[in-house]
Design a protein around this motif. Structure first.
Motif, PDB file in Angstrom:
ATOM      1  N   PRO A  95       0.832  -1.208   0.000  1.00 30.59           N
ATOM      2  CA  PRO A  95       0.000   0.000   0.000  1.00 30.59           C
ATOM      3  C   PRO A  95       0.874   1.268   0.000  1.00 30.59           C
ATOM      4  N   VAL A 111       3.422  -3.763   5.254  1.00 34.09           N
ATOM      5  CA  VAL A 111       1.993  -4.041   5.420  1.00 34.09           C
ATOM      6  C   VAL A 111       1.508  -4.933   4.285  1.00 34.09           C
ATOM      7  N   MET A 113      -1.707  -6.760   2.493  1.00 33.84           N
ATOM      8  CA  MET A 113      -3.169  -6.735   2.417  1.00 33.84           C
ATOM      9  C   MET A 113      -3.633  -8.007   1.716  1.00 33.84           C
ATOM     10  N   PRO A 114      -4.741  -8.593   2.179  1.00 32.93           N
ATOM     11  CA  PRO A 114      -5.274  -9.752   1.458  1.00 32.93           C
ATOM     12  C   PRO A 114      -5.839  -9.296   0.121  1.00 32.93           C
ATOM     13  N   MET A 115      -5.815 -10.171  -0.865  1.00 38.83           N
ATOM     14  CA  MET A 115      -6.439  -9.822  -2.138  1.00 38.83           C
ATOM     15  C   MET A 115      -7.954  -9.872  -1.967  1.00 38.83           C
ATOM     16  N   ALA A 116      -8.637  -8.920  -2.573  1.00 40.51           N
ATOM     17  CA  ALA A 116     -10.095  -8.964  -2.578  1.00 40.51           C
ATOM     18  C   ALA A 116     -10.539 -10.237  -3.279  1.00 40.51           C
ATOM     19  N   ARG A 117     -11.635 -10.811  -2.800  1.00 41.32           N
ATOM     20  CA  ARG A 117     -12.191 -12.008  -3.443  1.00 41.32           C
ATOM     21  C   ARG A 117     -13.320 -11.589  -4.359  1.00 41.32           C
ATOM     22  N   SER A 118     -13.410 -12.239  -5.489  1.00 41.88           N
ATOM     23  CA  SER A 118     -14.481 -11.924  -6.433  1.00 41.88           C
ATOM     24  C   SER A 118     -15.838 -12.182  -5.788  1.00 41.88           C
ATOM     25  N   ILE A 125      -9.501 -11.235 -10.980  1.00 41.38           N
ATOM     26  CA  ILE A 125      -8.840 -10.049 -10.446  1.00 41.38           C
ATOM     27  C   ILE A 125      -7.346 -10.162 -10.725  1.00 41.38           C
ATOM     28  N   HIS A 127      -5.129  -7.454 -10.752  1.00 44.72           N
ATOM     29  CA  HIS A 127      -4.293  -6.517 -10.014  1.00 44.72           C
ATOM     30  C   HIS A 127      -5.107  -5.758  -8.976  1.00 44.72           C
ATOM     31  N   GLN A 128      -4.487  -5.537  -7.849  1.00 42.58           N
ATOM     32  CA  GLN A 128      -5.129  -4.797  -6.758  1.00 42.58           C
ATOM     33  C   GLN A 128      -4.194  -3.691  -6.301  1.00 42.58           C
ATOM     34  N   ARG A 129      -4.746  -2.491  -6.166  1.00 40.95           N
ATOM     35  CA  ARG A 129      -3.962  -1.354  -5.707  1.00 40.95           C
ATOM     36  C   ARG A 129      -4.616  -0.774  -4.460  1.00 40.95           C
ATOM     37  N   VAL A 130      -3.833  -0.557  -3.424  1.00 38.06           N
ATOM     38  CA  VAL A 130      -4.365   0.013  -2.186  1.00 38.06           C
ATOM     39  C   VAL A 130      -3.696   1.361  -1.939  1.00 38.06           C
TER      40      VAL A 130
END
Ligand SMILES: [Zn+2]
Ligand SMILES: [Zn+2]
Ligand SMILES: [Zn+2]
Ligand SMILES: [Zn+2]
Lengths: 143, 143
Positions: A95, A111, A113-118, A125, A127-130
């Motif tokens: 993040p 830190v 972060m868990p990946m968001a679940r569909s 999914i 890529h995930q950006r926080v």
DNA sequence: AAATATTTGCAACTTAGTTGCATTTGGCTA
DNA sequence: TAGCCAAATGCAACTAAGTTGCAAATATTT
């Protein structure tokens, strides 16, 4: 630029088979020397009088992104912030925190972060950006 | 616009004591009618010939954000996407997913993400934004 | 060293969003 | 209801990050 940094930049360029031009070594050197994402403008400033043209910087960064050396960390105030991709996976990076008082950005590399679940079948999914905002310790009003 | 939506828009404007002007009711009506964030351009398109000037739309959205009716969901390709703030807390909103194939955005309202924890004393995390990219069910290459 | 493909720099361009200001309008008062 | 005034709107001009086209320069190959 320190010669160790320069050597590291050269090695990275070799590793992805990009020509070792002055602008590329310089830009990569700047990114290697800091521990946070930088904008094109910040890169130019750090290179001072010797800074390549902004178009060259954008194209260079784009080539680094294409080769996986650099990633686009986040967009803030409609400006991209670039950083080395060595702490990133394909799916997500650490993040990024930006102080709303002083504007400084900090990498929260420690830190995870868990990946968001569909929420339903079918979404992939990739890529995930926080992105985080708030007060840094320097500007913390409660401290 | 459906009269129920119009009434809801009026009520929202009353609740925050903003004057009920035509542009405001129209823009709020558009946001009430969809379940995802929209850009200024998408709002104009939906309002067609009757769309207010883009400056008015930007200023209207800004006033909605100021009053807490709307929030800036995310920045993508240097363009802000706005949505009603009714599913948000001060600290975070649901994650937003954008398909890299068709460009459609989906609100993952059913997905809750934990807030990132400060890696050291002193950081006050006021807001967290989670952005997702990948393939939507429609564009899923494995389906 | 010459040939060739890549890279660079400059100027011009694109586009989301902002600013200044004159005109219009919503809501209040007489 | 008419009149007032602060707030809101529309238009034109502007700002600024990032992109594109192209000629000149440079890295690598022969
Ligand atoms: Zn700070
Ligand atoms: Zn980082
Ligand atoms: Zn899709
Ligand atoms: Zn949403």
């Amino acid at each position: 630029m320190k010669s160790a940094v320069k050597q590291k930049a050269m090695d990275l360029l070799n590793s992805v088979k990009l020509r070792r031009t002055n602008p590329r070594v310089a830009i990569l050197g700047v990114l290697l020397a800091v521990d946070r994402p930088l904008t094109r403008d910040q890169i130019s400033t750090r290179l001072g009088r010797d800074a390549p043209d902004k178009v060259t910087i954008y194209r260079t960064l784009e080539s680094f992104v294409r080769e996986g050396l650099v990633h686009r960390a986040f967009l803030r105030e409609r400006v991209w912030h670039f950083e080395l991709a060595d702490d990133c996976t394909e799916q997500q990076c650490h993040p990024h925190f930006t102080c709303i008082s002083c504007g400084d950005t900090h990498c929260f590399t420690a830190v995870t972060m868990p990946m968001a679940r569909s929420p339903e079948e079918g979404f992939v999914i990739g890529h995930q950006r926080v992105q985080l905002e708030g007060f840094c310790p320097k500007c913390n009003p409660n401290a």
